[in-house]
Motif scaffolding. Structure first.
Motif, mmCIF file in Angstrom:
data_model
loop_
_atom_site.group_PDB
_atom_site.id
_atom_site.type_symbol
_atom_site.label_atom_id
_atom_site.label_comp_id
_atom_site.label_asym_id
_atom_site.label_seq_id
_atom_site.Cartn_x
_atom_site.Cartn_y
_atom_site.Cartn_z
ATOM 1 N N ASN A 12 0.821 -1.203 0.000
ATOM 2 C CA ASN A 12 0.000 0.000 0.000
ATOM 3 C C ASN A 12 0.858 1.257 0.000
ATOM 4 O OD1 ASN A 12 -2.915 -1.014 0.410
ATOM 5 N ND2 ASN A 12 -1.795 -2.139 1.996
ATOM 6 N N ILE A 13 0.217 2.359 -0.385
ATOM 7 C CA ILE A 13 0.917 3.629 -0.575
ATOM 8 C C ILE A 13 0.413 4.668 0.419
ATOM 9 C CG2 ILE A 13 1.363 5.526 -2.192
ATOM 10 C CD1 ILE A 13 0.504 3.367 -4.406
ATOM 11 N N VAL A 14 1.350 5.301 1.111
ATOM 12 C CA VAL A 14 1.050 6.474 1.925
ATOM 13 C C VAL A 14 1.601 7.682 1.171
ATOM 14 C CG1 VAL A 14 1.575 7.698 4.074
ATOM 15 C CG2 VAL A 14 1.061 5.252 4.117
ATOM 16 N N SER A 15 0.747 8.672 0.939
ATOM 17 C CA SER A 15 1.133 9.806 0.097
ATOM 18 C C SER A 15 1.030 11.125 0.868
ATOM 19 C CB SER A 15 0.252 9.858 -1.152
ATOM 20 O OG SER A 15 0.627 10.932 -1.991
ATOM 21 N N PRO A 16 2.138 11.607 1.421
ATOM 22 C CA PRO A 16 2.094 12.869 2.175
ATOM 23 C C PRO A 16 1.953 14.084 1.267
ATOM 24 C CG PRO A 16 4.054 11.549 2.701
ATOM 25 C CD PRO A 16 3.460 10.989 1.456
ATOM 26 N N GLY A 17 1.311 15.117 1.820
ATOM 27 C CA GLY A 17 1.401 16.439 1.227
ATOM 28 C C GLY A 17 2.660 17.102 1.763
ATOM 29 N N MET A 18 2.654 18.414 1.898
ATOM 30 C CA MET A 18 3.810 19.095 2.471
ATOM 31 C C MET A 18 3.944 18.723 3.947
ATOM 32 S SD MET A 18 4.828 23.148 2.662
ATOM 33 C CE MET A 18 5.032 23.304 0.884
ATOM 34 N N VAL A 19 5.178 18.354 4.333
ATOM 35 C CA VAL A 19 5.450 17.935 5.702
ATOM 36 C C VAL A 19 6.629 18.750 6.230
ATOM 37 C CG1 VAL A 19 6.012 15.992 7.215
ATOM 38 C CG2 VAL A 19 4.644 15.611 5.148
ATOM 39 N N ASP A 20 6.571 19.091 7.485
ATOM 40 C CA ASP A 20 7.615 19.897 8.115
ATOM 41 C C ASP A 20 8.797 19.009 8.486
ATOM 42 O OD1 ASP A 20 8.915 22.051 9.174
ATOM 43 O OD2 ASP A 20 7.726 22.163 11.007
ATOM 44 N N THR A 21 9.746 18.842 7.558
ATOM 45 C CA THR A 21 10.931 18.016 7.771
ATOM 46 C C THR A 21 12.167 18.759 7.281
ATOM 47 O OG1 THR A 21 10.840 16.975 5.572
ATOM 48 C CG2 THR A 21 9.566 15.914 7.353
ATOM 49 N N ASP A 22 13.338 18.110 7.397
ATOM 50 C CA ASP A 22 14.573 18.696 6.870
ATOM 51 C C ASP A 22 14.466 18.972 5.378
ATOM 52 O OD1 ASP A 22 15.613 18.486 9.382
ATOM 53 O OD2 ASP A 22 16.932 16.786 8.960
ATOM 54 N N ALA A 23 13.707 18.125 4.684
ATOM 55 C CA ALA A 23 13.572 18.266 3.226
ATOM 56 C C ALA A 23 12.849 19.550 2.832
ATOM 57 C CB ALA A 23 12.846 17.061 2.645
ATOM 58 N N THR A 24 12.027 20.072 3.738
ATOM 59 C CA THR A 24 11.291 21.310 3.440
ATOM 60 C C THR A 24 11.806 22.492 4.265
ATOM 61 O OG1 THR A 24 9.584 20.771 5.093
ATOM 62 C CG2 THR A 24 9.190 20.050 2.818
ATOM 63 N N ALA A 25 12.940 22.303 4.933
ATOM 64 C CA ALA A 25 13.466 23.349 5.818
ATOM 65 C C ALA A 25 13.839 24.620 5.060
ATOM 66 C CB ALA A 25 14.676 22.830 6.586
ATOM 67 N N SER A 26 14.209 24.475 3.787
ATOM 68 C CA SER A 26 14.630 25.637 3.003
ATOM 69 C C SER A 26 13.448 26.438 2.459
ATOM 70 C CB SER A 26 15.522 25.190 1.837
ATOM 71 O OG SER A 26 14.797 24.327 0.964
#
Length: 246
Positions: free
Chosen positions: A180-194
């Motif tokens: 099965n697939i879990v599909s996040p929207g925007m998440v507050d992580t290191d990947a979005t820190a910039s």
């Protein structure tokens, strides 16, 4: 999940780390996989152990068959088998418009994404087939279904991953294995820190739930698919985006 054994690729930080801690907190024995950040992975393991859980950190590039086979063998040696795979390993990608992008830049993300999913799945399947039980959970992205400027390589790769998972679900359902697939929207992580905070807040106001996601939000959806609560679900796609995919 008491007694279940879970491998979580890319779990030294962000969504993967949150999932590792949550599954361990619910009784699973967890392998915290990392590509290069050993100290971050050991911190996740330390946190799990401090809370009474069982975990170990193992290095492997999810795209490398030899390394992943070694990781799975080591997992079985330590814990007896593999019951759960959470494919969460993140791959770098080029953010450019289609006009400015070369074929090599475009296809790199899809190649890395599918190679990691292919290799990781291939490595755990013998154990799952033998015991006629397995939970495969893949972390995708809302951008696999919805376009955003400069994310064409990322979105295309996640769309391909979604298709891959459905084929795995179809082929191995008879062996007691779900995918099965879990599909996040925007998440507050290191990947979005910039990403500027003002932009994040602007995006939050457009969501029915009024906030962007936290790693724990995604981890809870992963835990659902890794548990018996989802035993009659396979090949499904779950948006975890505060209503954003509406």
């Amino acid at each position: 999940m008491k007694g279940k054994v879970a491998i979580i690729t890319g779990s030294s930080r962000g969504i993967g780390a949150a999932a590792a801690k949550l599954l361990a907190g619910r009784g699973a024995k967890v392998i915290v996989n990392y590509a290069s950040n050993a100290s971050a992975a050991e911190n996740v393991v330390a946190s799990i152990r401090e809370n009474g859980g069982e975990a170990a950190a193992l290095q492997a590039d999810a795209r490398n068959a030899e390394q992943m086979n070694g990781l799975v063998s080591e997992t079985a040696s330590r814990f007896g088998t593999v019951d759960i795979l959470v494919h969460n390993a993140g791959m770098n990608f080029v953010q450019k418009s289609f006009e400015d992008m070369s074929w090599e830049e475009f296809i790199q993300k899809t190649n890395d994404e599918l190679q990691a999913a292919f290799v990781s799945t291939k490595a755990v399947l013998p154990f799952m087939k033998k015991q006629k039980y397995g939970k495969l959970v893949y972390v995708s992205s809302a951008l696999g279904n919805h376009a955003a400027p400069l994310f064409i390589s990322h979105g295309t790769s996640k769309g391909a991953l979604n298709s891959f998972v459905r084929y795995i679900a179809q082929e191995f359902g008879g062996a007691g294995i779900t995918a099965n697939i879990v599909s996040p929207g925007m998440v507050d992580t290191d990947a979005t820190a910039s990403i500027p905070e003002a932009f994040k807040q602007q995006q939050a106001t457009r969501l029915p739930l009024g906030r962007i996601g936290q790693p724990a939000d995604i981890a809870r959806a992963i835990a659902f698919y890794a548990s018996e609560d989802s035993s009659y679900l396979t090949g499904t796609y779950l948006p975890v985006s505060g209503g954003g995919e509406m």
